[in-house]
Structures are given as C-alpha cells and as structure tokens.
Write a protein that holds these residues in place. Structure first.
Motif, PDB file in Angstrom:
ATOM      1  N   LYS A 147       0.817  -1.222   0.000  1.00 25.58           N
ATOM      2  CA  LYS A 147       0.000   0.000   0.000  1.00 25.58           C
ATOM      3  C   LYS A 147       0.847   1.266   0.000  1.00 25.58           C
ATOM      4  CE  LYS A 147      -2.593  -1.102   3.527  1.00 25.58           C
ATOM      5  NZ  LYS A 147      -2.951  -2.327   4.180  1.00 25.58           N
ATOM      6  N   SER A 148       2.111   1.162   0.391  1.00 27.29           N
ATOM      7  CA  SER A 148       2.972   2.339   0.466  1.00 27.29           C
ATOM      8  C   SER A 148       3.829   2.536  -0.780  1.00 27.29           C
ATOM      9  CB  SER A 148       3.898   2.249   1.680  1.00 27.29           C
ATOM     10  OG  SER A 148       4.929   1.301   1.438  1.00 27.29           O
ATOM     11  N   ALA A 149       3.856   1.558  -1.668  1.00 24.62           N
ATOM     12  CA  ALA A 149       4.796   1.566  -2.792  1.00 24.62           C
ATOM     13  C   ALA A 149       4.733   2.841  -3.632  1.00 24.62           C
ATOM     14  CB  ALA A 149       4.560   0.339  -3.669  1.00 24.62           C
ATOM     15  N   ALA A 150       3.556   3.338  -3.895  1.00 32.59           N
ATOM     16  CA  ALA A 150       3.416   4.499  -4.770  1.00 32.59           C
ATOM     17  C   ALA A 150       3.989   5.777  -4.168  1.00 32.59           C
ATOM     18  CB  ALA A 150       1.944   4.708  -5.125  1.00 32.59           C
ATOM     19  N   THR A 151       4.090   5.842  -2.859  1.00 27.05           N
ATOM     20  CA  THR A 151       4.567   7.078  -2.210  1.00 27.05           C
ATOM     21  C   THR A 151       5.906   6.905  -1.501  1.00 27.05           C
ATOM     22  OG1 THR A 151       3.236   6.561  -0.242  1.00 27.05           O
ATOM     23  CG2 THR A 151       2.223   7.995  -1.902  1.00 27.05           C
ATOM     24  N   ASN A 152       6.582   5.793  -1.719  1.00 29.92           N
ATOM     25  CA  ASN A 152       7.851   5.556  -1.034  1.00 29.92           C
ATOM     26  C   ASN A 152       8.939   6.549  -1.425  1.00 29.92           C
ATOM     27  OD1 ASN A 152       7.204   3.527   0.741  1.00 29.92           O
ATOM     28  ND2 ASN A 152       7.804   1.881  -0.620  1.00 29.92           N
ATOM     29  N   GLY A 153       8.818   7.205  -2.559  1.00 23.79           N
ATOM     30  CA  GLY A 153       9.809   8.190  -2.965  1.00 23.79           C
ATOM     31  C   GLY A 153       9.878   9.379  -2.030  1.00 23.79           C
ATOM     32  N   THR A 154       8.741   9.725  -1.422  1.00 17.29           N
ATOM     33  CA  THR A 154       8.698  10.884  -0.516  1.00 17.29           C
ATOM     34  C   THR A 154       8.339  10.503   0.916  1.00 17.29           C
ATOM     35  OG1 THR A 154       6.393  11.292  -1.142  1.00 17.29           O
ATOM     36  CG2 THR A 154       8.102  12.518  -2.348  1.00 17.29           C
ATOM     37  N   GLN A 155       7.688   9.372   1.105  1.00 19.36           N
ATOM     38  CA  GLN A 155       7.303   8.897   2.437  1.00 19.36           C
ATOM     39  C   GLN A 155       7.644   7.413   2.548  1.00 19.36           C
ATOM     40  OE1 GLN A 155       6.010  10.648   5.102  1.00 19.36           O
ATOM     41  NE2 GLN A 155       6.506  12.418   3.851  1.00 19.36           N
ATOM     42  N   PRO A 156       8.935   7.090   2.670  1.00 17.08           N
ATOM     43  CA  PRO A 156       9.333   5.679   2.666  1.00 17.08           C
ATOM     44  C   PRO A 156       8.796   4.895   3.858  1.00 17.08           C
ATOM     45  CG  PRO A 156      11.187   7.090   3.245  1.00 17.08           C
ATOM     46  CD  PRO A 156      10.069   7.998   2.848  1.00 17.08           C
ATOM     47  N   VAL A 167       9.933  10.073   9.408  1.00 20.90           N
ATOM     48  CA  VAL A 167       8.809  10.864   9.915  1.00 20.90           C
ATOM     49  C   VAL A 167       8.518  12.032   8.993  1.00 20.90           C
ATOM     50  CG1 VAL A 167       7.942  12.246  11.839  1.00 20.90           C
ATOM     51  CG2 VAL A 167       9.246  10.150  12.286  1.00 20.90           C
ATOM     52  N   ASN A 168       9.533  12.855   8.718  1.00 21.41           N
ATOM     53  CA  ASN A 168       9.361  13.950   7.761  1.00 21.41           C
ATOM     54  C   ASN A 168      10.712  14.430   7.285  1.00 21.41           C
ATOM     55  OD1 ASN A 168      10.420  15.941   9.540  1.00 21.41           O
ATOM     56  ND2 ASN A 168       8.396  16.195  10.473  1.00 21.41           N
TER      57      ASN A 168
END
Length: 197
Positions: free
Chosen positions: A178-187, A196-197
């Motif tokens: 579920k996280s794969a699409a946003t791992n570039g900015t929110q690994p 965290v940020n």
C-alpha cells in the motif's frame, strides 16, 4: 541474529541521508534530544527515497538497511547473510531458492512483513513500468511461490550462484504494497529507522 529496535527519526528532505552514517561520506551529527537525530551530509538522494525508483546510488546509501531492508545483507567479507529471511536453501541446479522469512516483523505503517509483500516487491521490480536499475535480476525469476506466509520460493530461469548477494542490494528492498506508490517521498520499510518527515 541481531535484535531490531524501531526508532522514529525526524529528517530533512535533503536528507534522510542522515541515515547514511554508515556511508564513507563525511557527515556531522547532532543529537536533538532522545528521539531526534539530525545529520548534515553533502550527498543528495535524488530523485527520491525509493532505491527502486532511480539509478542514483545515493538513495540506497541513505535508506538501505536503515529504513528499508532486503531478504539478505552483505557482510564486510562480501558474503550474503540473512536479514528479512532467516535462512534459505538452494537446489543443486541453483535454479530454485527457498527463503524462510523472519516472523513478527512489521512495516513502519503496522502492516505485517510476509511472503505476499516479497512477491509484490519482486513482481513490481520487473513490471513493464518499472524503472528499477537491476530489472534483469528480477527478469530471471520464472516463478514466485508463497506456500505459506513465511516461505518464498523463487524459481529462476537461469542458475545464478550470486542470487543471494543480489537480493541484498537496494534494488531488492521489500516494500509494503500500500505504500509503494509514495515511497519516494514517504518511505515505509521494516528497518530500524522510521521516516517521519
């Protein structure tokens, strides 16, 4: 087998290279209380924080074994040792690898690490739209079987005695689907440090 402890770390986008403390690059570190760590480095992990999404080695230098983990890990002697896999066996023809996965491991978002996540990650690595720089490693996988939640069987098209080493590279990280699409900015990984940020 080492015990993993989860730590939350606040990182600047320029870097989470903070985590590259193991990198040969010079870095200055400051402890910001018991829960924060700030490290300044000259290395920029562009274009993002997902080692499967870009060819820059800086991405893995920052995130591999810190935020993300792989089935195996390189030793200082250049051998593969278990990480997310607690053990593996190889067939005599070196075309079938059976990995027994560590139990009780979770991704930073609370989802369980299991055989389905490994299968998803490796199929994602070879997908037509994948930009994984080591796509050929995964293209050599003819079939991925998951007989249970803690076992993955990788059947190769061609034998490869270096396969366990290749699965310890940043391009072979196991991601939470579920996280794969946003791992570039929110690994989201299983490593000892949580972004965290």
């Amino acid at each position: 087998m080492p015990t993993h402890r989860r730590r939350s770390v606040l990182l600047s986008p320029a870097l989470a290279a903070a985590l590259a403390a193991a990198s040969p690059l010079s870095a200055q570190a400051q402890a910001g209380g018991k829960n924060n760590l700030t490290i300044g480095v000259t290395l920029e992990p562009a274009p993002g924080l997902d080692p499967t999404g870009g060819a820059a080695s800086a991405i893995s230098e920052v995130t591999l074994y810190n935020v993300y983990e792989t089935l195996t890990k390189f030793t200082e002697a250049g051998r593969a040792e278990p990480l997310l896999a607690e053990s593996w066996t190889v067939s005599p023809d070196q075309k079938s690898y059976t990995f027994k996965l560590r139990q009780g491991v979770s991704f930073h978002n609370g989802e369980p690490f299991n055989a389905a996540a490994v299968k998803f990650s490796f199929e994602r690595a070879v997908a037509p739209d994948s930009v994984n720089k080591d796509k050929a490693v995964f293209a050599n996988i003819a079939r991925i079987d998951t007989p249970d939640a803690h076992t993955v069987v990788l059947a190769l098209k061609e034998p490869n005695p270096d396969f366990p080493l290749l699965l310890g590279q940043g391009t072979a990280i196991v991601v939470e689907p579920k996280s794969a699409a946003t791992n570039g900015t929110q690994p989201v990984g299983t490593g000892p440090y949580k972004f965290v940020n």
